[in-house]
Motif scaffolding. Structure first.
Motif, mmCIF file in Angstrom:
data_model
loop_
_atom_site.group_PDB
_atom_site.id
_atom_site.type_symbol
_atom_site.label_atom_id
_atom_site.label_comp_id
_atom_site.label_asym_id
_atom_site.label_seq_id
_atom_site.Cartn_x
_atom_site.Cartn_y
_atom_site.Cartn_z
ATOM 1 N N LEU A 70 -0.859 -9.132 4.007
ATOM 2 C CA LEU A 70 -0.482 -7.881 4.653
ATOM 3 C C LEU A 70 0.454 -8.204 5.812
ATOM 4 O O LEU A 70 0.095 -8.969 6.715
ATOM 5 C CB LEU A 70 -1.724 -7.162 5.165
ATOM 6 C CG LEU A 70 -1.506 -5.853 5.923
ATOM 7 C CD1 LEU A 70 -0.959 -4.784 4.984
ATOM 8 C CD2 LEU A 70 -2.804 -5.380 6.574
ATOM 9 N N GLU B 97 -4.241 4.927 1.269
ATOM 10 C CA GLU B 97 -3.691 3.820 0.491
ATOM 11 C C GLU B 97 -3.945 2.474 1.176
ATOM 12 O O GLU B 97 -4.237 1.480 0.511
ATOM 13 C CB GLU B 97 -2.186 4.032 0.275
ATOM 14 C CG GLU B 97 -1.835 5.145 -0.695
ATOM 15 C CD GLU B 97 -1.966 6.527 -0.076
ATOM 16 O OE1 GLU B 97 -1.971 7.522 -0.835
ATOM 17 O OE2 GLU B 97 -2.077 6.631 1.181
ATOM 18 N N LEU B 98 -3.840 2.438 2.487
ATOM 19 C CA LEU B 98 -4.105 1.176 3.180
ATOM 20 C C LEU B 98 -5.576 0.807 3.080
ATOM 21 O O LEU B 98 -5.931 -0.356 2.890
ATOM 22 C CB LEU B 98 -3.662 1.273 4.645
ATOM 23 C CG LEU B 98 -3.774 -0.023 5.462
ATOM 24 C CD1 LEU B 98 -3.075 -1.177 4.777
ATOM 25 C CD2 LEU B 98 -3.223 0.187 6.873
ATOM 26 N N ASP B 99 -6.452 1.803 3.180
ATOM 27 C CA ASP B 99 -7.876 1.535 2.950
ATOM 28 C C ASP B 99 -8.113 1.045 1.526
ATOM 29 O O ASP B 99 -8.959 0.176 1.291
ATOM 30 C CB ASP B 99 -8.699 2.792 3.215
ATOM 31 C CG ASP B 99 -9.090 2.933 4.672
ATOM 32 O OD1 ASP B 99 -9.899 2.124 5.143
ATOM 33 O OD2 ASP B 99 -8.572 3.843 5.339
ATOM 34 N N ARG B 100 -7.377 1.603 0.588
ATOM 35 C CA ARG B 100 -7.520 1.183 -0.803
ATOM 36 C C ARG B 100 -7.136 -0.286 -0.968
ATOM 37 O O ARG B 100 -7.803 -1.022 -1.716
ATOM 38 C CB ARG B 100 -6.641 2.071 -1.699
ATOM 39 C CG ARG B 100 -6.617 1.699 -3.167
ATOM 40 C CD ARG B 100 -7.956 1.847 -3.822
ATOM 41 N NE ARG B 100 -7.894 1.518 -5.229
ATOM 42 C CZ ARG B 100 -8.904 0.985 -5.919
ATOM 43 N NH1 ARG B 100 -10.062 0.745 -5.333
ATOM 44 N NH2 ARG B 100 -8.773 0.729 -7.204
ATOM 45 N N LEU B 101 -6.099 -0.715 -0.278
ATOM 46 C CA LEU B 101 -5.699 -2.120 -0.352
ATOM 47 C C LEU B 101 -6.827 -3.034 0.104
ATOM 48 O O LEU B 101 -7.160 -4.022 -0.562
ATOM 49 C CB LEU B 101 -4.444 -2.343 0.495
ATOM 50 C CG LEU B 101 -3.899 -3.772 0.533
ATOM 51 C CD1 LEU B 101 -3.350 -4.193 -0.827
ATOM 52 C CD2 LEU B 101 -2.802 -3.904 1.597
ATOM 53 N N TRP B 102 -7.446 -2.706 1.231
ATOM 54 C CA TRP B 102 -8.568 -3.508 1.729
ATOM 55 C C TRP B 102 -9.750 -3.447 0.765
ATOM 56 O O TRP B 102 -10.426 -4.461 0.542
ATOM 57 C CB TRP B 102 -8.989 -3.000 3.111
ATOM 58 C CG TRP B 102 -8.059 -3.400 4.210
ATOM 59 C CD1 TRP B 102 -6.874 -2.810 4.521
ATOM 60 C CD2 TRP B 102 -8.229 -4.473 5.132
ATOM 61 N NE1 TRP B 102 -6.312 -3.450 5.601
ATOM 62 C CE2 TRP B 102 -7.108 -4.465 5.999
ATOM 63 C CE3 TRP B 102 -9.224 -5.430 5.332
ATOM 64 C CZ2 TRP B 102 -6.953 -5.385 7.034
ATOM 65 C CZ3 TRP B 102 -9.074 -6.348 6.360
ATOM 66 C CH2 TRP B 102 -7.956 -6.321 7.194
ATOM 67 N N PRO C 83 2.628 -1.803 7.352
ATOM 68 C CA PRO C 83 1.803 -1.050 6.404
ATOM 69 C C PRO C 83 1.760 0.425 6.777
ATOM 70 O O PRO C 83 2.113 0.807 7.895
ATOM 71 C CB PRO C 83 0.429 -1.711 6.558
ATOM 72 C CG PRO C 83 0.412 -2.219 7.955
ATOM 73 C CD PRO C 83 1.829 -2.618 8.281
ATOM 74 N N ALA D 177 0.811 -1.210 0.000
ATOM 75 C CA ALA D 177 0.000 0.000 0.000
ATOM 76 C C ALA D 177 0.846 1.263 0.000
ATOM 77 O O ALA D 177 0.378 2.316 -0.431
ATOM 78 C CB ALA D 177 -0.932 -0.007 1.211
ATOM 79 N N ASP D 178 2.072 1.183 0.485
ATOM 80 C CA ASP D 178 2.920 2.376 0.540
ATOM 81 C C ASP D 178 3.780 2.548 -0.704
ATOM 82 O O ASP D 178 4.641 3.420 -0.748
ATOM 83 C CB ASP D 178 3.802 2.353 1.790
ATOM 84 C CG ASP D 178 4.683 1.119 1.862
ATOM 85 O OD1 ASP D 178 4.506 0.197 1.042
ATOM 86 O OD2 ASP D 178 5.556 1.079 2.754
ATOM 87 N N TYR E 96 -9.428 -1.883 10.875
ATOM 88 C CA TYR E 96 -9.608 -2.317 9.489
ATOM 89 C C TYR E 96 -10.409 -3.610 9.430
ATOM 90 O O TYR E 96 -11.305 -3.768 8.578
ATOM 91 C CB TYR E 96 -8.241 -2.504 8.819
ATOM 92 C CG TYR E 96 -7.462 -1.223 8.686
ATOM 93 C CD1 TYR E 96 -7.650 -0.382 7.591
ATOM 94 C CD2 TYR E 96 -6.561 -0.827 9.670
ATOM 95 C CE1 TYR E 96 -6.944 0.811 7.476
ATOM 96 C CE2 TYR E 96 -5.857 0.368 9.562
ATOM 97 C CZ TYR E 96 -6.050 1.178 8.472
ATOM 98 O OH TYR E 96 -5.366 2.356 8.356
ATOM 99 N N LEU F 208 0.441 -0.805 -5.672
ATOM 100 C CA LEU F 208 -0.990 -0.800 -5.405
ATOM 101 C C LEU F 208 -1.801 -0.671 -6.690
ATOM 102 O O LEU F 208 -2.852 -1.304 -6.845
ATOM 103 C CB LEU F 208 -1.322 0.347 -4.455
ATOM 104 C CG LEU F 208 -2.709 0.353 -3.824
ATOM 105 C CD1 LEU F 208 -2.938 -0.902 -3.004
ATOM 106 C CD2 LEU F 208 -2.893 1.596 -2.960
#
Length: 298
Positions: free
Chosen positions: A132, A147-152, A141, A107-108, A177, A113
């Protein structure tokens, strides 16, 4: 629809059989394959946190599966390759339907991503989760970022699981999350690493059993003869009590030095430390649940 979403919609009927027998489907839900340092086709990534010196190829894996009575397996894409999935794709091709995999995107890292949705579409039938890591400084993460929300969200939209490898000290940060994305199947690796945190830290992991979208994986069983010298059997019994036979899966026992006997023995050891489950429930843990979740033919 992704493999996990499809698998959850399938009801599985398993014959009543002893956990260590070969009459029920066995699915190893956690192993790594490596081409080794001498195969120029599949180099380790420049950012690899470790570099295995021995190959553990899918061909070798399939031989050990045959010898140990393992029907299907999940190849968990390992960190030495980072987000280069060429070797995972090779493993799935060699497996000819017996192997599926997890992927690893970051995510970073914006480029990483952005490539994830297309990768999941391309491998819709073969990728069951994106992994993850929340494990040690430098392998974390980007907490609290879009971006981390986008991964989920990507995992949720694709119908694949979020597979979490964590140290318990990071459980509090992951908790929002897991609770926010309740439609996303969450697979908790390696018992939630109870021996690498305090009981209070691991208690956060235990509370996730209240969420029906979580699955606990019995893998990387700690050796009581090594630090911190804690008996894992009470931990496994507690996990089994909280998650129940329907939401436990097993994995492990395969590596570059595995034999048919050692691979089978690992599975039998897990069966032996389970609580007083029925034979049918043990069969679920050792294969039936994973077959349903990951879309293997039962």
């Amino acid at each position: 629809m992704g493999v996990i979403a499809a698998g959850l919609a399938v009801s599985t009927s398993l014959s009543v059989a002893h956990a260590a027998s070969d009459t029920s489907m066995v699915v190893d839900a956690h192993l790594h394959c490596f081409a080794g340092p001498d195969d120029a086709r599949f180099p380790y990534h420049q950012n690899a946190p470790y570099r295995p010196s021995q190959a553990a190829t899918p061909e070798f894996l399939l031989e050990r599966m045959d010898g140990a009575g393992v029907d299907h397996a999940i190849v968990v894409h390992p960190e030495p390759y980072q987000d280069d999935h060429r070797y995972l794709e090779h493993c799935i091709e060699v497996g000819k339907g017996r192997l599926k995999g997890t992927c690893l995107f970051f995510a970073d890292q914006p480029d990483s991503l952005q490539r994830l949705p297309q990768f999941l579409r391309q491998h819709e039938e073969h990728i069951v989760a994106t992994r993850l890591h929340a494990y040690a400084p430098g392998r974390l993460p980007p907490w609290g970022t879009p971006e981390l929300d986008r991964l989920w969200s990507i995992a949720t939209d694709a119908g694949v699981a979020m597979q979490i490898h964590l140290e318990p000290r990071y459980a509090e940060r992951l908790d929002p999350y897991i609770r926010r994305y309740r439609e996303t199947q969450v697979i908790i690796d390696h018992l939630g690493r109870p021996m690498q945190g305090t009981p209070e830290e691991h208690a956060v992991v235990l509370r996730w059993s209240e969420l029906p979208n979580t699955v606990m994986k019995l893998a990387a069983i700690p050796d009581q003869n090594k630090y911190p010298h804690r008996d894992v059997k009470p931990v496994v019994r507690r996990l089994a009590e909280l998650w129940g036979a329907e939401r436990l899966i097993y994995g492990g026992g395969f590596n570059a030095e595995s034999t048919d006997a050692s691979y089978r023995q690992y599975r039998q050891q897990i069966a032996q430390i389970l609580p007083a489950f029925s034979d049918e429930d043990r069969s679920k843990v050792l294969g039936g649940n994973a077959a349903r979740l990951f879309g293997f033919d039962t």
